[in-house]
Write a protein that holds these residues in place. Sequence first.
Motif, PDB file in Angstrom:
ATOM      1  N   PRO A  81       0.743  -1.299   0.132  1.00 54.61           N
ATOM      2  CA  PRO A  81       0.117  -0.249   0.067  1.00 54.61           C
ATOM      3  C   PRO A  81       0.803   1.352  -0.128  1.00 54.61           C
ATOM      4  O   PRO A  81       1.943   1.246   0.054  1.00 54.61           O
ATOM      5  CB  PRO A  81      -0.719  -0.032   1.201  1.00 54.61           C
ATOM      6  CG  PRO A  81       0.084  -1.019   2.093  1.00 54.61           C
ATOM      7  CD  PRO A  81       0.779  -1.706   1.405  1.00 54.61           C
ATOM      8  N   VAL A  82       0.122   2.423   0.034  1.00 48.50           N
ATOM      9  CA  VAL A  82       1.040   3.648  -0.311  1.00 48.50           C
ATOM     10  C   VAL A  82       0.640   4.456   0.784  1.00 48.50           C
ATOM     11  O   VAL A  82      -0.590   4.857   1.154  1.00 48.50           O
ATOM     12  CB  VAL A  82       0.351   4.555  -1.551  1.00 48.50           C
ATOM     13  CG1 VAL A  82       1.404   6.034  -1.399  1.00 48.50           C
ATOM     14  CG2 VAL A  82       0.735   3.704  -2.775  1.00 48.50           C
ATOM     15  N   LEU A  83       1.455   4.464   1.803  1.00 53.10           N
ATOM     16  CA  LEU A  83       1.237   5.388   3.303  1.00 53.10           C
ATOM     17  C   LEU A  83       2.637   5.626   3.821  1.00 53.10           C
ATOM     18  O   LEU A  83       3.819   5.404   3.328  1.00 53.10           O
ATOM     19  CB  LEU A  83       0.541   4.398   4.187  1.00 53.10           C
ATOM     20  CG  LEU A  83       0.660   2.974   4.342  1.00 53.10           C
ATOM     21  CD1 LEU A  83       2.141   2.504   5.009  1.00 53.10           C
ATOM     22  CD2 LEU A  83      -0.431   1.984   4.822  1.00 53.10           C
ATOM     23  N   ASP A  84       2.756   6.216   4.906  1.00 58.03           N
ATOM     24  CA  ASP A  84       3.873   6.350   5.588  1.00 58.03           C
ATOM     25  C   ASP A  84       4.205   5.098   6.534  1.00 58.03           C
ATOM     26  O   ASP A  84       3.538   4.780   7.442  1.00 58.03           O
ATOM     27  CB  ASP A  84       3.674   7.408   6.708  1.00 58.03           C
ATOM     28  CG  ASP A  84       4.851   7.568   7.687  1.00 58.03           C
ATOM     29  OD1 ASP A  84       5.878   7.096   7.392  1.00 58.03           O
ATOM     30  OD2 ASP A  84       4.814   8.686   8.558  1.00 58.03           O
ATOM     31  N   PHE A  85       5.229   4.380   6.298  1.00 55.73           N
ATOM     32  CA  PHE A  85       5.524   3.040   6.710  1.00 55.73           C
ATOM     33  C   PHE A  85       6.187   3.016   8.095  1.00 55.73           C
ATOM     34  O   PHE A  85       6.136   2.169   8.753  1.00 55.73           O
ATOM     35  CB  PHE A  85       6.353   2.170   5.840  1.00 55.73           C
ATOM     36  CG  PHE A  85       5.765   1.747   4.410  1.00 55.73           C
ATOM     37  CD1 PHE A  85       4.946   0.476   4.400  1.00 55.73           C
ATOM     38  CD2 PHE A  85       5.809   2.456   3.513  1.00 55.73           C
ATOM     39  CE1 PHE A  85       4.368   0.322   3.268  1.00 55.73           C
ATOM     40  CE2 PHE A  85       5.370   1.918   2.429  1.00 55.73           C
ATOM     41  CZ  PHE A  85       4.503   0.793   2.221  1.00 55.73           C
ATOM     42  N   ASN A  86       6.356   4.172   8.477  1.00 51.10           N
ATOM     43  CA  ASN A  86       7.087   4.500  10.024  1.00 51.10           C
ATOM     44  C   ASN A  86       5.819   4.591  10.649  1.00 51.10           C
ATOM     45  O   ASN A  86       5.986   4.464  12.106  1.00 51.10           O
ATOM     46  CB  ASN A  86       7.786   5.639   9.888  1.00 51.10           C
ATOM     47  CG  ASN A  86       9.017   5.350   9.290  1.00 51.10           C
ATOM     48  OD1 ASN A  86       9.598   4.376   9.366  1.00 51.10           O
ATOM     49  ND2 ASN A  86       9.671   6.488   8.395  1.00 51.10           N
TER      50      ASN A  86
END
Length: 360
Positions: A81-86
Motif C-alpha cells: 500500500p501507499v502510506l507512511d510505513f513508519n
Amino acid sequence: MPYVARWIDETEHIRFNAFLAKAPKGHVLQSWEWGEIKSRTGWVPWRLVVEENDEIVAAVSILERKIPVVGIPIFYASRGPVLDFNNSALFDFVLKEIKKLGKARGAIFLKIDPDLPSSEKELEQYLLSRGFRSAESGKGFEGVQPKFVFRLDISPEEATLMANMQQKTRYNIRLAQKKGVHIRRGTREDLPEFYRVLKETTERDSFLVRAYSYFEDLYDSLVPVGLGELFIAEYEGNVVSGTLAFVIGDKAWYIYGASSNAHRNVMPNYLIQWEMIRWAKSLGCTLYDFRGVPGNLSEDNPLYGLYRFKKGFNGDYTEFIGEWDLVYRPLVYFLWNHLEPIYSDVLKGLITKLRRARRG
C-alpha cells in the motif's frame, strides 16, 4: 480524530491518483488506471482510501484474481500500500480494513511488494510481527515485480548526469547522435512498429511477450492521461528501437524496451534512455527507475548484459524488501504454494513450445 476507511468508486478517481502523485511512495502500479488495465486481464480492482481530518493519509489498490480450477481468490497490492510505513498504527488500520474485504471475498492471502529497500529492517520486523511471511520466488527478476533495480536520482543538471555516467555510456550516446539516430515521442500509429521490434527482442532474448492488444490497452489507458509515454528511435527512416515509460508525480519508470536486430551498431538504446531521462526531468521528476536487473551478478548470468547496460548510467543498484504474504486461509495457502509453481512452469512451457512451433 480517528482514521476513516472507505472503499471508493470512479467518482474519486482523480483524488485517488492525486494522493499517489504526491506521496513519497506513490506508484503508477497503484493508480486507478492500472487497476482498470488489469481488470481486462482477469483481475478485479478494489480501491481503499484512509482519511484523517478529511485528508487522505493512506491508499491502496487491491487486485483480486481467482486461481485456476478451484476459483478461490487471491489479493495483490502491486507496489502497495501507499502510506507512511513508519506509522505502524496507520499500517495496522489499513491491514485490518483489507482483511475485512478478504474475509468477505474468501481470499486466500494478501500479497504486497512495497517500494522499499531491503535495508528497511524495521519494516521487515513489523511485517513478521503482523503475521506476514516472505514469499520470494527466486525466478527471473525474483518476483512478480522486480526485486532488484537500478534507480537514478535525476535532480542534478543534465551536464552533471552525463558526466557521472560511465565513459562508454557517454560515448555510445554521442555516437548515436553523430550517426543520426533520431528519438521522438511515439503516437498510437507507432504501436504496430513498436510491437514488431518488441517481438524481435523477445525472440532474440528468449522472453515471452504479451499480445498486441495489451500494449494498445497500456497506451490508450496511460498515455492520454499523462501516466505513460511511448518513445521511438529511428535510423535512416526505420524504427530501430522503442520504449514505454510510466510516470506519476516525481517518479518515472522504464517499463518495456524493444530493439531491432538491425543497426544495433549505431547504439539507439543508449540515446533513447538519455532522451527518456531528459523527458522525465522536464516533467519535474527526480527519480528515474530503470527497472529489473538480476540479483545474481555473475558474468555468466544470461541477464548480465542488461545489468551492465543499466549500470552505465550510474544509477543506484537497489534491492527491494521483496514479496510478503499475509495469509487468511492457511490450508488453502499451503496447497497454492505447492501447486502454483507447477501450473506456471507447465503453462510457460506450453507457450514456449507453441512459439517455437510457429517459428518453425
